[in-house]
Design a protein around this motif. Structure first.
Motif, short mmCIF file in Angstrom:
data_model
loop_
_atom_site.label_atom_id
_atom_site.label_comp_id
_atom_site.label_asym_id
_atom_site.label_seq_id
_atom_site.Cartn_x
_atom_site.Cartn_y
_atom_site.Cartn_z
N ASN A 56 -21.05 13.95 -20.57
CA ASN A 56 -20.25 14.82 -21.43
C ASN A 56 -19.71 16.03 -20.68
O ASN A 56 -18.65 16.55 -21.02
CB ASN A 56 -21.07 15.28 -22.64
N THR B 196 -22.39 7.92 -20.45
CA THR B 196 -21.42 9.01 -20.47
C THR B 196 -21.96 10.23 -19.73
O THR B 196 -23.17 10.41 -19.58
CB THR B 196 -21.08 9.44 -21.91
N THR C 215 -16.48 11.95 -19.23
CA THR C 215 -16.29 10.65 -18.61
C THR C 215 -17.27 9.63 -19.17
O THR C 215 -18.45 9.95 -19.40
CB THR C 215 -16.46 10.74 -17.09
N VAL C 216 -16.76 8.42 -19.39
CA VAL C 216 -17.60 7.30 -19.78
C VAL C 216 -17.56 6.28 -18.63
O VAL C 216 -16.52 6.10 -18.00
CB VAL C 216 -17.14 6.67 -21.11
N ARG D 202 -24.43 9.47 -28.54
CA ARG D 202 -24.84 8.93 -27.23
C ARG D 202 -26.23 8.30 -27.27
O ARG D 202 -26.72 7.87 -26.23
CB ARG D 202 -24.79 10.00 -26.12
#
Length: 124
Positions: A74, A72, A78-79, A55
């Motif tokens: 974490n 993102t 979800t992105v 990331r």
């Protein structure tokens, strides 16, 4: 195995903004590099943005640099793709994708898992 589900697409006027989301299944989201691609009617799928597994590194197509941001969460697996100052030529189906490698993130062949896509329509 990773399942990806995109959301957030829709219709917007030129100059407007949208934020796409891609929710990933599984408990290993942080071990995947994530990418966004788009495909307009009659055109090939093209790279938009990517973020590495750590990331720490992000990558963008030249056409979207300074306007789009990939990020993102974490904890939520979800992105996101924040898209600002959208242009009519960016009308396309937007796909998120996942891969376990950190190289070649600008190429669709690098990715092992794909979402179903979400439609973005930008009107002039």
């Amino acid at each position: 195995q990773v399942q990806l589900v995109e959301s957030g697409g829709g219709s917007v006027q030129a100059g407007g903004s949208l934020r796409l989301s891609c929710a990933a299944s599984g408990r290993t989201f942080s071990s995947y590099s994530m990418g966004w691609f788009r495909q307009a009617p009659g055109k090939e799928r093209e790279f938009v943005a990517a973020i590495s597994r750590s990331r720490y590194s992000t990558y963008y197509a030249d056409s979207v640099k300074g306007r789009f941001t990939i990020s993102t969460d974490n904890a939520k697996n979800t992105v996101y793709l924040q898209m600002n100052t959208l242009k009519p030529e960016e009308t396309a189906v937007y796909y998120c994708a996942a891969t376990k490698v950190d190289y070649g993130l600008g190429y669709s062949a690098t990715y092992d898992y794909w979402g179903q896509g979400t439609q973005v329509t930008v009107s002039s």
